[in-house]
Design a protein around this motif. Structure first.
Motif, PDB file in Angstrom:
ATOM      1  N   VAL A  56       0.834  -1.206   0.000  1.00 13.66           N
ATOM      2  CA  VAL A  56       0.000   0.000   0.000  1.00 13.66           C
ATOM      3  C   VAL A  56       0.870   1.258   0.000  1.00 13.66           C
ATOM      4  O   VAL A  56       0.563   2.237  -0.684  1.00 13.66           O
ATOM      5  CB  VAL A  56      -0.954  -0.009   1.209  1.00 13.66           C
ATOM      6  CG1 VAL A  56      -1.666   1.336   1.356  1.00 13.66           C
ATOM      7  CG2 VAL A  56      -1.982  -1.120   1.062  1.00 13.66           C
ATOM      8  N   SER A  57       1.968   1.242   0.754  1.00 15.11           N
ATOM      9  CA  SER A  57       2.882   2.384   0.764  1.00 15.11           C
ATOM     10  C   SER A  57       3.440   2.629  -0.633  1.00 15.11           C
ATOM     11  O   SER A  57       3.532   3.776  -1.091  1.00 15.11           O
ATOM     12  CB  SER A  57       4.027   2.143   1.751  1.00 15.11           C
ATOM     13  OG  SER A  57       3.547   2.033   3.075  1.00 15.11           O
ATOM     14  N   GLY A  58       3.812   1.552  -1.328  1.00 16.53           N
ATOM     15  CA  GLY A  58       4.294   1.703  -2.692  1.00 16.53           C
ATOM     16  C   GLY A  58       3.196   2.150  -3.641  1.00 16.53           C
ATOM     17  O   GLY A  58       3.435   2.944  -4.559  1.00 16.53           O
ATOM     18  N   TYR A  59       1.989   1.680  -3.414  1.00 17.39           N
ATOM     19  CA  TYR A  59       0.832   2.015  -4.250  1.00 17.39           C
ATOM     20  C   TYR A  59       0.623   3.526  -4.314  1.00 17.39           C
ATOM     21  O   TYR A  59       0.216   4.059  -5.354  1.00 17.39           O
ATOM     22  CB  TYR A  59      -0.401   1.320  -3.673  1.00 17.39           C
ATOM     23  CG  TYR A  59      -1.658   1.437  -4.487  1.00 17.39           C
ATOM     24  CD1 TYR A  59      -1.900   0.546  -5.542  1.00 17.39           C
ATOM     25  CD2 TYR A  59      -2.622   2.386  -4.187  1.00 17.39           C
ATOM     26  CE1 TYR A  59      -3.074   0.634  -6.285  1.00 17.39           C
ATOM     27  CE2 TYR A  59      -3.800   2.480  -4.927  1.00 17.39           C
ATOM     28  CZ  TYR A  59      -4.019   1.598  -5.975  1.00 17.39           C
ATOM     29  OH  TYR A  59      -5.170   1.685  -6.702  1.00 17.39           O
ATOM     30  N   PHE A  60       0.900   4.205  -3.200  1.00 20.17           N
ATOM     31  CA  PHE A  60       0.726   5.656  -3.154  1.00 20.17           C
ATOM     32  C   PHE A  60       2.047   6.411  -3.328  1.00 20.17           C
ATOM     33  O   PHE A  60       2.141   7.588  -2.965  1.00 20.17           O
ATOM     34  CB  PHE A  60       0.063   6.063  -1.835  1.00 20.17           C
ATOM     35  CG  PHE A  60      -1.382   5.670  -1.753  1.00 20.17           C
ATOM     36  CD1 PHE A  60      -2.337   6.317  -2.527  1.00 20.17           C
ATOM     37  CD2 PHE A  60      -1.794   4.639  -0.932  1.00 20.17           C
ATOM     38  CE1 PHE A  60      -3.673   5.943  -2.478  1.00 20.17           C
ATOM     39  CE2 PHE A  60      -3.120   4.260  -0.872  1.00 20.17           C
ATOM     40  CZ  PHE A  60      -4.069   4.919  -1.639  1.00 20.17           C
ATOM     41  N   SER A  61       3.058   5.738  -3.859  1.00 19.91           N
ATOM     42  CA  SER A  61       4.362   6.370  -4.050  1.00 19.91           C
ATOM     43  C   SER A  61       4.732   6.520  -5.515  1.00 19.91           C
ATOM     44  O   SER A  61       5.882   6.835  -5.830  1.00 19.91           O
ATOM     45  CB  SER A  61       5.452   5.564  -3.324  1.00 19.91           C
ATOM     46  OG  SER A  61       5.230   5.541  -1.929  1.00 19.91           O
TER      47      SER A  61
END
Length: 377
Positions: A56-61
């Protein structure tokens, strides 16, 4: 034009992750806490918990792919670095006091503190990881996505250092997942949309991949003896049990990620329950940083004084594992609330959610300048 509606499932996913981490720390901290059904459920969620968080952190990065190094430093790293340096240092200091009283440890030195923060050997390691993962992403942003994904597996080459630098293991397991969140964002969005429609193919895919991950770990658990696999690169001759386990865990959690997404999406549709998990997910930082401080001060310090013999079969309330598990859950919530409240205070709140560097520069430029008097007043 109306504002874009905030997605619920990512907040739910982060809420699941942080609650699992809190329950893990409580289960480890309270004697026989591993025997409670709460801990057993959390064990089932173990391969879903942190992988879900980093995906999820990567999804918004994905925006970082357009950033320069300067951009990522002032727009991302800064916001992780400030709470990491300040609140993790405070947590380490409180924990060191406990170790002084219980084990007779020496007081924490500045050098030890600095090394601990630099290497990420602390409870705030996920912030340390996000800092390095963001820097890694900006470093490969101009490469072809397939090559960038391949590079995300590079920490495997550092496995010989895992025994001394714990972050190597974190990078092995979570950096590729962070990159998956970035480069497979469209695929994840499509999969989530299919799950929302109860698409049979998407749900079947999640079940099958989960089973592959589950049985791969089960197969590994059969090897109870010493494991040694040849290592053909510099640094060591063989991969031992811990190094092989890292690889097995990576396979397990990667194959179980689709089911983790299904779980997050499913909970997002449950009234009230979704609101609870989403609220937790939107406040991950104060909960993550606040709960270990609260557990140390509110539980471990008290245990030093009380010296109760705690077990699942405790004869009194103060000797009951379940009693202290519930107390620690309340303390963890209080710790998160405490740090959330701090974040709302003027100036002090910057230690949790620092203002952007341009904002600080503007405030300094607007600040009144004190000029020396002429001595005639």
């Amino acid at each position: 034009m109306s504002a874009q509606k905030r997605l619920v499932w990512p907040d739910v996913a982060k809420g699941i992750s942080i609650l699992g981490v809190v329950l893990l720390h409580i289960g480890i901290g309270v004697p026989e806490g591993e025997s409670t059904w709460l801990y057993q459920i959390n064990t089932w969620l173990d391969p879903l918990r942190m992988p879900l968080f980093f995906v999820v952190s990567g999804y918004f990065s994905t925006k970082i792919l357009q950033y320069t190094l300067r951009d990522v430093l002032i727009k991302r790293v800064w916001f992780f670095l400030v709470p990491y340096l300040l609140w993790v240092s405070f947590e380490l200091w409180t924990k060191n006091l406990e170790w002084q009283w219980v084990f007779g440890n020496e007081p924490l030195t500045w050098r030890e503190l600095g090394l601990n923060l630099l290497l990420g050997h602390n409870m705030g390691w996920f912030l340390h990881a996000l800092i390095l993962f963001n820097l890694a992403l900006v470093a490969v942003r101009k490469l072809h996505p397939a090559l960038a994904m391949l590079i995300s597996f590079a920490p495997v080459l550092l496995l010989p250092l895992n025994e001394h630098f714990y972050f190597v293991g974190k990078a092995v397991m979570y950096l590729p997942l962070f990159f998956m969140g970035v480069y497979l964002r469209q695929a994840i969005t499509t999969f989530v949309a299919a799950v929302c429609r109860l698409n049979v193919a998407a749900l079947s895919f999640a079940v099958i991949t989960y089973a592959v991950g589950y049985f791969s770990r089960g197969w590994w658990n059969q090897f109870t003896g010493e494991v040694a696999l040849p290592w053909y690169l510099p640094g060591m001759d063989y991969m031992g049990h811990e190094e092989v386990l890292l690889m097995v865990r990576f396979v397990e959690q990667t194959f179980q990620l689709p089911m983790a997404l299904v779980l997050a999406v499913g909970i997002a549709y449950v009234p009230y329950v979704s609101n609870f998990f989403a609220f937790i997910g939107r406040n991950t930082l104060p909960i993550y940083l606040g709960h270990p401080i609260a557990l140390t001060v509110g539980y471990h310090y008290i245990q030093i004084v009380g010296k109760w013999e705690i077990s699942m079969d405790g004869e009194t309330l103060l000797q009951s594992t379940w009693f202290w598990t519930i107390v620690c859950m309340g303390l963890s919530a209080a710790g998160g609330l405490m740090l959330w409240s701090v974040s709302k205070l003027p100036v002090i709140g910057w230690t949790v959610y620092p203002p952007s560097l341009p904002q600080i520069q503007q405030m300094l430029m607007r600040a009144p300048v004190l000029r020396p008097t002429s001595g005639k007043d």
